[in-house]
Design an enzyme around this catalytic site. Structure first.
Site, PDB file in Angstrom:
ATOM      1  N   ASP A   1     -19.114  15.051  32.697  1.00  0.00           N
ATOM      2  CA  ASP A   1     -19.193  14.011  31.665  1.00  0.00           C
ATOM      3  C   ASP A   1     -19.083  14.648  30.286  1.00  0.00           C
ATOM      4  OD1 ASP A   1     -21.663  15.265  31.853  1.00  0.00           O
ATOM      5  OD2 ASP A   1     -22.649  13.531  32.727  1.00  0.00           O
TER       6      ASP A   1
ATOM      7  N   ASP B   1     -34.099   7.718  34.782  1.00  0.00           N
ATOM      8  CA  ASP B   1     -33.770   6.352  35.220  1.00  0.00           C
ATOM      9  C   ASP B   1     -32.853   6.339  36.439  1.00  0.00           C
ATOM     10  OD1 ASP B   1     -31.393   7.217  34.148  1.00  0.00           O
ATOM     11  OD2 ASP B   1     -31.276   5.713  32.559  1.00  0.00           O
TER      12      ASP B   1
ATOM     13  N   HIS C   1     -29.945   7.999  36.742  1.00  0.00           N
ATOM     14  CA  HIS C   1     -28.497   8.154  36.525  1.00  0.00           C
ATOM     15  C   HIS C   1     -27.995   9.472  37.097  1.00  0.00           C
ATOM     16  CE1 HIS C   1     -29.508   9.952  32.324  1.00  0.00           C
ATOM     17  NE2 HIS C   1     -29.014  10.944  33.026  1.00  0.00           N
TER      18      HIS C   1
ATOM     19  N   GLU D   1     -25.305   5.050  34.163  1.00  0.00           N
ATOM     20  CA  GLU D   1     -26.634   4.501  33.903  1.00  0.00           C
ATOM     21  C   GLU D   1     -26.925   3.364  34.899  1.00  0.00           C
ATOM     22  OE1 GLU D   1     -28.616   6.073  32.132  1.00  0.00           O
ATOM     23  OE2 GLU D   1     -27.946   6.506  30.100  1.00  0.00           O
TER      24      GLU D   1
HETATM   25  C1  F6R Z   1     -25.305  15.842  32.354  1.00  0.00           C
HETATM   26  C2  F6R Z   1     -25.573  14.854  33.389  1.00  0.00           C
HETATM   27  C3  F6R Z   1     -26.873  14.126  33.433  1.00  0.00           C
HETATM   28  C4  F6R Z   1     -28.060  15.077  33.566  1.00  0.00           C
HETATM   29  C5  F6R Z   1     -29.358  14.291  33.557  1.00  0.00           C
HETATM   30  C6  F6R Z   1     -30.573  15.189  33.682  1.00  0.00           C
HETATM   31  O1  F6R Z   1     -24.013  16.413  32.552  1.00  0.00           O
HETATM   32  O2  F6R Z   1     -24.742  14.621  34.196  1.00  0.00           O
HETATM   33  O3  F6R Z   1     -26.859  13.246  34.525  1.00  0.00           O
HETATM   34  O4  F6R Z   1     -27.921  15.805  34.749  1.00  0.00           O
HETATM   35  O5  F6R Z   1     -29.442  13.552  32.381  1.00  0.00           O
HETATM   36  O6  F6R Z   1     -30.659  16.021  32.571  1.00  0.00           O
HETATM   37  P1  F6R Z   1     -31.711  17.218  32.527  1.00  0.00           P
HETATM   38  O7  F6R Z   1     -31.303  18.184  33.571  1.00  0.00           O
HETATM   39  O8  F6R Z   1     -31.584  17.809  31.151  1.00  0.00           O
HETATM   40  O9  F6R Z   1     -33.042  16.621  32.806  1.00  0.00           O
END
Ligand code: F6R
Length: 261
Positions: A67, A136, A138, A143
């Site tokens: 992403d 959440d 995702h 989302e």
């Molecule tokens: C980022 C991504 C997000 C993160 C998620 C958890 O490329 O795909 O889904 O993996 O927001 O983020 P952290 O690891 O910082 O808690």
């Protein structure tokens, strides 16, 4: 899906790095899908250590981005392209010619999303996709209530995700972009092996829903239940709400083959 409970984040990183190393030994030009954020860092550190000790050769490995923020210049230190160059490509000795990602600065973002989705297929598909998970539920930046069949597209971040990510932007939520390009859930499900890593108590509810809840778009990570080869690696804290934790431990301890993933 297979659930592996590890003592801590470092052990999770080692386990997943070893799975990536095994893959690269089998298929030197494997396409590894990588996530950003804090959770995957121990994986990248453990894999980089293997590269330094020559336990694995990454000279033909390829990296695909999950992403990207929309509107952040590619050279911005927090664009995911920059983050991945710093945290993954350079430590693994992989050049930009082995990298693919969506163009978050494209004038026609929709066309850029479609082009990236096609490029992933044209490259033969992702062999192993590493995922983190949002509080959440995702995955990527799909989302809650994202279509479980979605393709790479533009999404609006929730307020909570922007708050969570403000730590990368001087704790200033105003600097966190509102929009991202993310591989869709349908796109992610095309990878041959999905590996989700979650650490810390803050992820415990999302992990319980992902592993033991019904498949539902309100928790996008539940789509992993539909994949034939999905592995969820969690530390003790992230596993703390799992009802069947004892069974997952037993099942992994009695795995018929090697104790990997
Ligand atoms: C980022 C991504 C997000 C993160 C998620 C958890 O490329 O795909 O889904 O993996 O927001 O983020 P952290 O690891 O910082 O808690």
């Amino acid at each position: 899906m297979e659930v592996v409970i590890v003592p801590d984040a470092k052990a999770g990183g080692e386990l997943i790095a070893e799975a990536m190393a095994q893959l690269l030994r089998r298929k030197p030009d494997a396409l590894l899908g990588v996530a950003t954020g804090s959770t995957p860092l121990p994986v990248y550190e453990a894999l980089a250590a293997k590269v330094r000790s020559e336990a694995v050769d990454t000279s033909r490995a390829r990296i695909a981005q999950l992403d990207e923020y929309v509107g952040l210049p590619a050279e911005h230190p927090e664009s995911y392209r920059s983050v991945l160059r710093r945290e993954v490509l350079e430590p693994l000795g992989i050049g930009m010619d082995g990298f693919m990602g969506p163009d978050g600065t494209a004038e026609d973002v929709r066309a850029a999303c479609e082009a990236y989705d096609r490029a992933l297929s044209a490259a033969g598909g992702v062999d192993l996709q590493l995922l983190g998970i949002g509080t959440d539920g995702h995955i990527g930046f799909n989302e809650p209530c994202s279509s479980l069949a979605s393709r790479t597209r533009i999404k609006t971040l929730t307020e909570q995700t922007r708050i969570d990510n403000a730590r990368f932007f001087d704790d200033d939520i105003e600097q966190v972009p509102h929009h991202v390009i993310t591989q869709g859930i349908g796109t992610i499900l095309e990878a041959r092996h999905l590996v989700l890593l979650a650490t810390g108590a803050g992820k415990a509810d999302a992990i319980a829903a992902t592993v033991e809840g019904p498949v539902a778009a309100i928790c996008p990570a539940t789509a992993l239940q539909l994949h034939p080869h999905a592995t969820v690696v969690v530390d003790e804290a992230a596993a703390s709400e799992l009802e069947l934790a004892g069974y997952y431990r037993y099942s992994y301890a009695h795995k018929p083959d090697w104790q990997g993933i």
